[in-house]
Write an enzyme that holds these catalytic residues in place. Structure first.
Site, short mmCIF file in Angstrom:
data_model
loop_
_atom_site.label_atom_id
_atom_site.label_comp_id
_atom_site.label_asym_id
_atom_site.label_seq_id
_atom_site.Cartn_x
_atom_site.Cartn_y
_atom_site.Cartn_z
N ASN A 13 0.87 -1.18 0.00
CA ASN A 13 0.00 0.00 0.00
C ASN A 13 0.90 1.23 0.00
OD1 ASN A 13 -1.79 2.06 0.50
ND2 ASN A 13 -2.27 1.42 2.61
N LYS A 15 0.10 4.27 -0.27
CA LYS A 15 -0.55 5.47 0.32
C LYS A 15 -0.36 6.69 -0.59
CE LYS A 15 0.19 3.41 4.79
NZ LYS A 15 0.07 3.55 6.22
N HIS A 98 -9.45 0.74 4.79
CA HIS A 98 -8.18 0.94 5.50
C HIS A 98 -8.44 1.84 6.71
CE1 HIS A 98 -4.11 2.27 6.39
NE2 HIS A 98 -3.69 1.20 5.73
N GLU A 100 -6.87 4.24 7.91
CA GLU A 100 -6.69 5.68 7.68
C GLU A 100 -7.96 6.28 7.07
OE1 GLU A 100 -2.96 5.42 5.57
OE2 GLU A 100 -1.98 4.87 7.45
N GLU A 170 -5.39 -5.37 10.50
CA GLU A 170 -4.39 -4.33 10.69
C GLU A 170 -4.67 -3.59 11.99
OE1 GLU A 170 -2.40 -3.09 6.81
OE2 GLU A 170 -4.14 -1.83 7.07
N GLY A 176 2.27 2.09 10.71
CA GLY A 176 3.18 3.22 10.58
C GLY A 176 3.89 3.60 11.87
N SER A 216 3.38 -2.41 10.33
CA SER A 216 4.83 -2.42 10.54
C SER A 216 5.49 -3.74 10.15
CB SER A 216 5.16 -2.03 11.98
OG SER A 216 4.72 -0.70 12.24
C1 PEP Z 1 -0.74 -0.05 5.93
O1 PEP Z 1 -0.78 1.10 5.56
O2 PEP Z 1 -1.63 -0.82 5.56
C2 PEP Z 1 0.36 -0.47 6.80
C3 PEP Z 1 0.30 -1.66 7.33
O3 PEP Z 1 1.39 0.43 7.01
P1 PEP Z 1 2.82 0.12 7.69
O4 PEP Z 1 3.33 -1.16 7.08
O5 PEP Z 1 3.66 1.30 7.34
O6 PEP Z 1 2.58 -0.03 9.16
#
Ligand code: PEP
Length: 254
Positions: A13, A15, A98, A100, A170, A176, A216
């Site tokens: 992803n 973003k 997601h 976000e 997630e 992040g 992460s």
């Molecule tokens: C994501 O945006 O779905 C995500 C898991 O981000 P990160 O790997 O940076 O934590």
């Protein structure tokens, strides 16, 4: 170890990162180091880079995904993009729900289910995201929150459509932040989600649906997370913007 019936998926992803030319450059680096293998791989650039990314991915074996979609096929929805538009540019996956989008843009489970169904009706595969906040986890509500999001986000999806659906667990506190869920924490939620899927859609479907972990994921923790019985792949944010790091995660899944 994931069931041999479920092909692992590693999804990037991106973003709000990378212009069209920058996306092409990153894809070229991925192509240079990628040999199609047992795991499926997908990247999801921003909308404005999809067309050039689609061309750059041709013949690579890497799939193209989008990060969001509107559920209506067309109309007066300023700033939105339909599933048909994404399909036309070459997308085969779309990330929906997601955290976000849920947290920053007020996306609800009801919207997520409409988006997931629009993606399915357009012949693509939705990657449906769920996950608890830190307050939920600290309050002992992780499984309850994930169950509720799962029910709401899959409302109206037919049993026969479920083999095109991918889920992504997630935990919001892990996205992040550099702080991933431990493999045991991830496995606990994944196993719970799978049991729910079995209850909602029957055992064959529940056991076939892929559940990705996201939060992460990096080269140095991917193998351990992917080693859990119900972790069928990874949804990767930050680390998907670095070709070597992402390829190392793909290698850990292969
Ligand atoms: C994501 O945006 O779905 C995500 C898991 O981000 P990160 O790997 O940076 O934590």
């Amino acid at each position: 170890m994931t069931s041999p019936r479920r092909r692992r998926l590693v999804a990037g992803n991106w973003k709000m990162h990378r212009t069209g030319p920058e996306a092409v450059e990153l894809i070229q680096q991925l192509r240079d180091g990628y040999t199609p293998g047992r795991a499926e791989v997908m990247v999801a650039p921003p909308f404005t880079a999809l067309e050039s990314a689609s061309r750059a991915l041709e013949g690579s074996g890497i799939a193209l995904g989008a990060q969001n979609v509107h559920w209506e096929p067309q109309g007066a929805f300023t700033g939105e993009i339909s599933a048909g538009m994404l399909r036309a540019v070459g997308c085969t996956f779309v990330i929906v729900g997601h955290s976000e989008r849920r947290q920053l843009f007020g996306e609800t489970d009801a919207w997520v289910s409409k988006k997931a169904r629009a993606v399915l009706h357009a012949g693509m595969r939705p990657v449906v995201c769920i996950g608890e906040t830190l307050a939920d986890r600290d309050g002992g509500r992780t499984l309850e929150v994930c169950s509720s999001q799962l029910h709401g986000s899959l409302a109206g999806v037919a049993v026969e459509e479920m083999n095109h659906v991918v889920l992504a667990y997630e935990p919001v506190w892990a996205i992040g932040t550099g702080r991933n869920a431990t493999p045991a924490q991830a496995q606990e939620v994944h196993a719970h989600v799978r049991e729910l899927l079995v209850r909602l859609f029957g055992r064959p479907v529940g056991e076939a649906v892929r559940i990705l972990y996201g939060g992460s994921v990096k080269a140095d923790n991917a193998a351990e997370l992917l080693g859990q019985a119900d972790v069928d792949g990874a949804l990767v944010g930050g680390a998907s913007l670095k070709a070597q790091e992402f390829l190392a995660i793909v290698a850990a899944a292969t």
